[in-house]
Design a protein around this motif. Structure first.
Motif, PDB file in Angstrom:
ATOM      1  N   LEU A 185      29.335 -90.125  -2.309  1.00 19.85           N
ATOM      2  CA  LEU A 185      30.708 -90.624  -2.255  1.00 19.85           C
ATOM      3  C   LEU A 185      31.599 -89.947  -3.293  1.00 19.85           C
ATOM      4  O   LEU A 185      32.783 -89.659  -3.038  1.00 19.85           O
ATOM      5  N   THR A 186      31.019 -89.666  -4.470  1.00 20.72           N
ATOM      6  CA  THR A 186      31.802 -89.032  -5.540  1.00 20.72           C
ATOM      7  C   THR A 186      32.223 -87.623  -5.153  1.00 20.72           C
ATOM      8  O   THR A 186      33.395 -87.237  -5.312  1.00 20.72           O
ATOM      9  N   THR A 187      31.301 -86.828  -4.641  1.00 22.29           N
ATOM     10  CA  THR A 187      31.655 -85.459  -4.238  1.00 22.29           C
ATOM     11  C   THR A 187      32.562 -85.471  -3.015  1.00 22.29           C
ATOM     12  O   THR A 187      33.444 -84.612  -2.882  1.00 22.29           O
ATOM     13  N   TRP A 188      32.343 -86.418  -2.125  1.00 15.31           N
ATOM     14  CA  TRP A 188      33.202 -86.544  -0.939  1.00 15.31           C
ATOM     15  C   TRP A 188      34.651 -86.797  -1.357  1.00 15.31           C
ATOM     16  O   TRP A 188      35.588 -86.195  -0.841  1.00 15.31           O
ATOM     17  N   THR A 189      34.825 -87.686  -2.321  1.00 18.05           N
ATOM     18  CA  THR A 189      36.164 -88.006  -2.828  1.00 18.05           C
ATOM     19  C   THR A 189      36.743 -86.851  -3.640  1.00 18.05           C
ATOM     20  O   THR A 189      37.920 -86.493  -3.509  1.00 18.05           O
ATOM     21  N   ILE A 192      25.324 -95.575 -11.377  1.00 20.25           N
ATOM     22  CA  ILE A 192      26.034 -94.899 -12.467  1.00 20.25           C
ATOM     23  C   ILE A 192      25.471 -93.495 -12.675  1.00 20.25           C
ATOM     24  O   ILE A 192      26.217 -92.528 -12.886  1.00 20.25           O
ATOM     25  N   ALA A 193      24.156 -93.363 -12.585  1.00 20.91           N
ATOM     26  CA  ALA A 193      23.530 -92.039 -12.730  1.00 20.91           C
ATOM     27  C   ALA A 193      24.030 -91.083 -11.650  1.00 20.91           C
ATOM     28  O   ALA A 193      24.266 -89.898 -11.912  1.00 20.91           O
ATOM     29  N   GLY A 194      24.211 -91.610 -10.423  1.00 25.59           N
ATOM     30  CA  GLY A 194      24.699 -90.760  -9.339  1.00 25.59           C
ATOM     31  C   GLY A 194      26.101 -90.243  -9.570  1.00 25.59           C
ATOM     32  O   GLY A 194      26.442 -89.126  -9.153  1.00 25.59           O
ATOM     33  N   VAL A 195      26.927 -91.012 -10.232  1.00 24.46           N
ATOM     34  CA  VAL A 195      28.282 -90.567 -10.570  1.00 24.46           C
ATOM     35  C   VAL A 195      28.240 -89.584 -11.745  1.00 24.46           C
ATOM     36  O   VAL A 195      28.888 -88.531 -11.728  1.00 24.46           O
ATOM     37  N   ILE A 196      27.452 -89.930 -12.751  1.00 26.80           N
ATOM     38  CA  ILE A 196      27.362 -89.093 -13.951  1.00 26.80           C
ATOM     39  C   ILE A 196      26.932 -87.674 -13.612  1.00 26.80           C
ATOM     40  O   ILE A 196      27.487 -86.694 -14.129  1.00 26.80           O
ATOM     41  N   GLY A 208      36.416 -83.398  -1.080  1.00 33.17           N
ATOM     42  CA  GLY A 208      36.869 -83.488   0.305  1.00 33.17           C
ATOM     43  C   GLY A 208      35.765 -83.491   1.339  1.00 33.17           C
ATOM     44  O   GLY A 208      35.994 -83.810   2.504  1.00 33.17           O
ATOM     45  N   LYS A 209      34.539 -83.117   0.925  1.00 36.84           N
ATOM     46  CA  LYS A 209      33.413 -83.086   1.851  1.00 36.84           C
ATOM     47  C   LYS A 209      32.145 -83.542   1.130  1.00 36.84           C
ATOM     48  O   LYS A 209      31.986 -83.288  -0.065  1.00 36.84           O
ATOM     49  N   PRO A 210      31.238 -84.206   1.851  1.00 36.44           N
ATOM     50  CA  PRO A 210      29.968 -84.585   1.226  1.00 36.44           C
ATOM     51  C   PRO A 210      29.101 -83.350   1.001  1.00 36.44           C
ATOM     52  O   PRO A 210      28.983 -82.502   1.884  1.00 36.44           O
ATOM     53  N   ASP A 211      28.517 -83.256  -0.179  1.00 30.90           N
ATOM     54  CA  ASP A 211      27.736 -82.082  -0.588  1.00 30.90           C
ATOM     55  C   ASP A 211      26.253 -82.469  -0.602  1.00 30.90           C
ATOM     56  O   ASP A 211      25.830 -83.323  -1.380  1.00 30.90           O
ATOM     57  N   LEU A 212      25.471 -81.835   0.255  1.00 28.74           N
ATOM     58  CA  LEU A 212      24.036 -82.147   0.332  1.00 28.74           C
ATOM     59  C   LEU A 212      23.334 -81.921  -1.002  1.00 28.74           C
ATOM     60  O   LEU A 212      22.484 -82.721  -1.409  1.00 28.74           O
ATOM     61  N   SER A 213      23.694 -80.851  -1.698  1.00 28.23           N
ATOM     62  CA  SER A 213      23.046 -80.568  -2.978  1.00 28.23           C
ATOM     63  C   SER A 213      23.292 -81.690  -3.974  1.00 28.23           C
ATOM     64  O   SER A 213      22.415 -82.037  -4.777  1.00 28.23           O
TER      65      SER A 213
END
Length: 472
Positions: free
Chosen positions: A307-311, A350-354, A314-319
């Motif tokens: 969700l963070t990379t998508w926002t 939180i780790a996923g955002v960090i 602009g696109k969801p990043d598999l990596s």
């Protein structure tokens, strides 16, 4: 039917004699004897078996099998690291990366057997172990009871060497695509033989940090941050890959196989069920809780990083989905045994955002990490250790002291070793070798030998870039 004396047999016996030969009929009493003897032996074993008669002994056997199973899962994580790193890097370096990830476990095993296990778990001081080098299976030098009064020291060693190898494997990803093969092997040996076990002794063998109350259940700091600090030092001293940072901007050097990377992530996710639950060091009722908190944190990390990379982009990043899952796993590793399930979700989220913003930060200061190892293992390892002081049973200040102490020691040790290697055998391949690819320059082989040439022939050469352009 009647016998030689003229005695008439009953009809059911006449039917049996008619349909079965004499040899078959002779087996009936033999089977009966075997059945009786077998039943008697099994009945006697129920009372004579020392394991069945001694619940404590049975628990030790169960613990030993449990630790063996978890050890295999953690060792199998090497396949995950290998697939992940290979997929995130370019095809011209695939053989080199696979080779590093395979040989590093072999080197770590010997280094830990000869030196590391003694420094980490040997009887000694609050700073370092001083006995039990060249592990021989005897638990006495490590203050452990001998089997059958305790879990065999051999299985404890196997479980711990799998952790030690993980710390070295983390370094591989951060220095990928430009590190000299021999320099990496030397550094890996020294990290596992000396640095990792000393700081591990401080926490997991009653050392000075343990006495202070520092808590790191399965190694967010002891394993992951240690590997991350060593990786950070290596990447900084080594310098970025050619073409990564030029004219004030960051250039993408995309990996060649996201299928490999995804498979590697899934293998690591599964392997973590040996990493965290196995750190209970026994088959207890708390193991299922540890497994669930581990899984929840991984899932939350994968979702929030996506969700963070998508926002952000602009696109969801598999990596980043991959790294978010791993970030959640690293983050929960320190506190998986004593946090609630909702707290595990928060820690992983939180780790996923960090991890997303950490990757951007290291690029901004020109620390080139092809797989995001420093962000996943160092930064999220720090977060997970601090989270024990927020959600778990640890003291926040004590957790912070432990992070700083272990980080400083590892960073200084790694910086010194990398600098010595740079001044002696060298740590970076030549420019031409890096452009050509380490598969050819370091190993003299290709991971996909003939693949591009065959594709050229089949397509008539139209629209297919040359192997040289692909490699670069």
């Amino acid at each position: 039917m009647e016998n030689s004396r003229g005695i008439q047999y009953p009809r059911f016996l006449r039917s049996i004699f008619k349909n079965f030969s004499t040899s078959w009929l002779a087996c009936i009493p033999l089977v009966a004897v075997i059945t009786v003897v077998w039943s008697t032996a099994a009945h006697a074993q129920l009372y004579d078996d020392p394991v069945a008669a001694n619940p404590e002994q049975f628990q030790l056997v169960l613990d030993s099998i449990f630790l063996l199973f978890c050890s295999v899962l953690v060792i199998f994580m090497n396949a995950g690291f290998g697939m992940l790193e290979t997929g995130f890097c370019r095809q011209k370096n695939a053989v080199n990366i696979l080779s590093k990830n395979l040989i590093v476990f072999a080197i770590a095993t010997i280094a830990y057997w000869a030196i590391g296990y003694g420094l980490m778990y040997g009887e000694g001081s609050a700073f370092i172990g001083t006995s039990g080098f060249f592990f021989a299976g005897d638990g006495t030098p490590y203050g452990d009871g001998n089997y059958p009064d305790a879990v065999p020291a051999s299985i404890s060693f196997l479980f711990q060497v799998a952790f030690a190898a993980t710390a070295a494997t983390i370094v591989s990803g951060a220095v990928a695509e430009r590190i000299k093969y021999d320099a990496f092997l030397v550094f890996s040996f020294l990290l596992v033989a000396i640095s990792y076990p000393i700081t591990g002794h401080w926490v997991w063998d009653g050392g000075w940090l343990s006495e202070m109350g520092f808590s790191d259940f399965a190694g967010s700091t002891v394993v992951h941050s240690v590997g991350g600090w060593a990786a950070l030092a290596g990447a900084a001293i080594l310098g970025p890959r050619l073409g990564k940072y030029q004219e004030g901007r960051t250039s993408a050097l995309p990996g060649h196989n996201m299928g490999f990377a995804t498979l590697g992530c899934l293998i690591l996710w599964i392997g973590w069920f040996g990493f965290n639950p196995g750190s209970e060091l026994a088959a207890t009722a708390n193991v299922p809780h540890i497994a669930v908190t581990t899984n929840l944190a991984a899932a939350a990390g994968g979702i929030t990083s996506t969700l963070t990379t998508w926002t952000k982009d602009g696109k969801p990043d598999l990596s980043m989905t991959i790294n978010g899952i791993l970030a959640g796993l690293v983050g929960i590793t320190a506190g998986c045994a004593d946090v609630d399930m909702w707290e595990a979700v928060v820690i992983g989220a939180i780790a996923g955002v960090i991890v997303v913003f950490s990757v951007s930060f290291f690029d901004s200061i020109k620390i080139d990490d092809p797989v995001g190892a420093t962000s996943v293992h160092l930064v999220c390892g720090i977060w997970g250790t601090l989270a024990v002081g927020i959600f778990g049973t640890g003291n926040f200040i004590t957790q912070l002291i432990g992070i700083i102490a272990i980080g400083a020691f590892t960073l200084i040790f790694s910086g010194v070793v990398w600098s010595i290697l740079k001044a002696t055998i060298g740590i970076r391949v030549h420019r031409e070798e890096e452009m050509q690819g380490l598969d050819i320059s370091e190993h003299g082989m290709e991971a996909y030998s003939g693949f591009v040439k065959e594709a050229d022939i089949l397509s008539g050469g139209a629209g297919i870039p040359s192997s040289a352009s692909i490699n670069e």
